[in-house]
Design a protein around this motif. Structure first.
Motif, mmCIF file in Angstrom:
data_model
loop_
_atom_site.group_PDB
_atom_site.id
_atom_site.type_symbol
_atom_site.label_atom_id
_atom_site.label_comp_id
_atom_site.label_asym_id
_atom_site.label_seq_id
_atom_site.Cartn_x
_atom_site.Cartn_y
_atom_site.Cartn_z
ATOM 1 N N CYS A 292 2.654 10.499 7.193
ATOM 2 C CA CYS A 292 1.533 9.819 6.521
ATOM 3 C C CYS A 292 1.642 8.303 6.616
ATOM 4 O O CYS A 292 0.634 7.614 6.829
ATOM 5 N N THR A 293 2.854 7.771 6.449
ATOM 6 C CA THR A 293 3.009 6.318 6.412
ATOM 7 C C THR A 293 3.203 5.689 7.786
ATOM 8 O O THR A 293 2.732 4.571 8.026
ATOM 9 N N LEU A 296 0.187 8.454 11.023
ATOM 10 C CA LEU A 296 -1.274 8.493 10.905
ATOM 11 C C LEU A 296 -1.943 7.145 11.154
ATOM 12 O O LEU A 296 -3.001 7.099 11.803
ATOM 13 N N PRO A 297 -1.387 6.020 10.666
ATOM 14 C CA PRO A 297 -2.055 4.737 10.941
ATOM 15 C C PRO A 297 -2.145 4.404 12.419
ATOM 16 O O PRO A 297 -3.017 3.616 12.823
ATOM 17 N N SER A 298 -1.265 4.972 13.238
ATOM 18 C CA SER A 298 -1.303 4.688 14.678
ATOM 19 C C SER A 298 -1.615 5.945 15.484
ATOM 20 O O SER A 298 -1.269 6.034 16.666
ATOM 21 N N ASP A 331 0.969 5.645 -1.654
ATOM 22 C CA ASP A 331 0.742 5.004 -0.355
ATOM 23 C C ASP A 331 0.549 6.049 0.746
ATOM 24 O O ASP A 331 -0.356 5.926 1.587
ATOM 25 N N SER A 332 1.393 7.063 0.744
ATOM 26 C CA SER A 332 1.266 8.126 1.751
ATOM 27 C C SER A 332 -0.046 8.874 1.575
ATOM 28 O O SER A 332 -0.744 9.175 2.557
ATOM 29 N N ALA A 334 -2.785 7.727 0.241
ATOM 30 C CA ALA A 334 -3.895 6.842 0.631
ATOM 31 C C ALA A 334 -4.065 6.824 2.148
ATOM 32 O O ALA A 334 -5.196 6.837 2.666
ATOM 33 N N ASN A 335 -2.953 6.802 2.887
ATOM 34 C CA ASN A 335 -3.046 6.831 4.357
ATOM 35 C C ASN A 335 -3.646 8.142 4.848
ATOM 36 O O ASN A 335 -4.453 8.157 5.789
ATOM 37 N N LEU A 336 -3.241 9.233 4.223
ATOM 38 C CA LEU A 336 -3.777 10.541 4.596
ATOM 39 C C LEU A 336 -5.277 10.594 4.317
ATOM 40 O O LEU A 336 -6.066 11.087 5.146
ATOM 41 N N THR A 338 -7.369 8.059 4.116
ATOM 42 C CA THR A 338 -8.065 7.155 5.045
ATOM 43 C C THR A 338 -8.262 7.822 6.409
ATOM 44 O O THR A 338 -9.325 7.719 7.026
ATOM 45 N N CYS A 339 -7.220 8.525 6.864
ATOM 46 C CA CYS A 339 -7.314 9.217 8.152
ATOM 47 C C CYS A 339 -8.355 10.336 8.087
ATOM 48 O O CYS A 339 -9.111 10.542 9.046
#
Length: 515
Positions: A292-293, A296-298, A331-332, A334-336, A338-339
């Protein structure tokens, strides 16, 4: 003078005995002498040490003819224990026979090697090391003898045998290393349980940690399978120990390199090896949090090919792990989230829909059902531990936007589900086995799963109670995805108040997933 056979005599003329006859005579004498020496040593029993001369003559026989060597290969181990002062010389003589040109002599000498260790383990590691090197033989019958000898050596002293094997795995030539790993993989399960004590298994884990510092993908998988079969690691703490080992191998403390295929494959391999170990008590939290951290952002930078959708592989593994994770943190999550939103488009402006009756050309969203199933399932599993992520006052706008996206996505979803049901309607069992229909059945499972999840998340407040089986995982009973099963409700669309005819935008749906 020359003898009748034409062989030049080298003896004095008075003896008139040719070399050939002399050699035969020496051979006969040597065989007889060996049997005589054997009789003397055997009759002496515990007093055999008093007959060192006879034993030395047996040792010297390794330089004789083949039939003499064959006897020596059996006699040396028989009386080895009585002559500790000659142990090095005896071992060297036996090892010389293991390298003889005659395969029958080699097999006999190799077969007897474990007998050198029955009363004294001083040379066991060296013998294990030698047997490990001999695993590279291309002679099938000889390989069988070597394998049997190694297994016999395990029964004599498993710890020493393992030390010899791992010495070659860590420091030996590549060919020997591969043979040693193959032996452990295929034969370790044949070692009796009473031999594989906790101490032996702990040594195996310790040595494996050293090997895992530099292994290929296949070797990593092989060693994980070896460790997973150990009796002492079948407990909860044992499985946790294995997961920790995989975490080390995955190098979760390092930055994720999305454009490096080796880095991506390393992570995926590690997750696949850890997956069977996860449970309610052995959690996947570290892997889920890392994906997730860091991943996923990349995710868009991860390279896929025509034959392999690597991004989808990442998301599938994330979904499979998520039921076993603990609290991954905001944080994890939120990334999930957002993806997930990246694959859940917002609806076009309502005014534009009503005025034009369609979405502007090129603006039709591409609904990626396979990706959404993975991400929505993972979010559904992890968000239940943080219900305020969507429901707290400061997140009111987030929930409003999410509900809008859910409802809009569900419209396109219902269209696709209807198409799939019509395509599968009336199909017989045999017809459903065709490649095309199998894809449609999986696609229907995918969209049905999303539909169930949307229903849960569309509740006010969002609910996390529904359970679904991921579409790519095998089922043990009919899934009810074809004719004869009651159709589920249309989910959020049923709550939509307008009933007047309105021109809805036509949604572009992806082709049925090929997973």
């Amino acid at each position: 003078p020359n003898c009748m056979s034409g062989t030049q005599c080298v003896l004095c003329p008075a003896q008139r005995t040719c070399v050939t006859v002399l050699q035969n005579s020496v051979t006969m004498t040597s065989v007889e002498l060996l049997y005589k020496n054997f009789g003397v040593l055997a009759d002496a029993k515990d007093q055999a040490a008093q007959h060192e001369t006879e034993y030395l003559e047996i040792l010297s026989a390794v330089k004789g003819e083949n039939n003499v060597k064959r006897l020596a290969a059996q006699f040396i181990p028989r009386f080895f224990k009585h002559f500790p002062n000659l142990s090095e010389q005896s071992l060297d003589a036996q090892l010389d026979l293991c390298e003889d040109e005659d395969s029958s002599i080699r097999r006999q000498a190799i077969k007897e090697l474990p007998n050198l260790c029955k009363t004294n383990n001083d040379h066991l590691i060296r013998i294990s090391d030698v047997l490990t090197q001999l695993l590279q033989t291309e002679d099938a019958s000889e390989l069988s003898v070597v394998t049997t000898a190694l297994i016999a050596l395990f029964k004599v002293n498993a710890i020493g045998t393992l030390n010899g094997l791992f010495s070659q795995i860590l420091h030996g030539e590549e060919t020997v290393r591969e043979c040693a790993i193959k032996f452990l993989s295929s034969k370790l399960s044949k070692i009796p349980l009473e031999v594989m004590t906790r101490e032996v298994e702990e040594l195996l884990v310790t040595e494996t940690r050293k090997v895992l510092a530099d292994v290929t993908r296949d070797e990593f998988v092989t060693f994980m399978q070896i460790l997973a079969g150990l009796q002492s690691l079948q407990t909860v703490s044992g499985r946790q120990q294995l997961v920790d080992l995989v975490v080390e191998q995955a190098e979760l403390n390092k930055q994720f390199q999305a454009d490096d295929s080796n880095c991506v494959d390393r992570l995926l391999d590690c997750i696949r090896q850890a997956m069977p170990l996860f449970s309610r008590n052995v959690q996947s939290t570290k892997f889920v949090a890392y994906v997730c951290t860091a991943v996923l952002p990349s995710l868009d930078a991860v390279t896929s090919t025509e034959d392999r959708d690597v991004r989808l592989e990442v998301l599938k593994l994330l979904a499979e792990m998520s039921p076993y994770c603990g609290d991954v943190g905001n944080d994890s999550l939120a990334n999930l989230y957002t993806c997930l939103l990246e694959y859940m488009p917002t609806p076009p402006a309502e005014a534009e829909n009503e005025e034009n009756g369609s979405v502007p050309a090129g603006a039709e969203p591409q609904l990626q059902f396979s990706y959404v199933e993975c991400l929505m399932f993972a979010f559904h599993q992890t968000a239940r531990k943080h219900p305020d992520f969507l429901t707290s006052e400061e997140n009111a706008d987030r929930l409003k936007d999410f509900r809008t996206r859910l409802q809009y996505f569900a419209r396109g979803l219902q269209v696709y589900i209807k198409q799939l049901r019509l395509a599968l309607q009336g199909k017989t069992g045999e017809q459903l086995k065709t490649a095309e229909n199998k894809i449609k059945v999986v696609a229907l499972r995918t969209t049905s799963n999303i539909n169930v999840l949307i229903k849960d998340l569309f509740h006010n407040p969002p609910s996390y109670k529904s359970a679904v089986g991921l579409s790519w995982k095998p089922t043990t009973k009919p899934s009810g995805d074809h004719e004869g099963t009651k159709r589920p409700g249309s989910g959020p669309l049923e709550t939509s108040p307008p009933k007047r005819a309105v021109n809805r935008p036509k949604h572009s749906c992806e082709q049925p997933p090929t997973s």
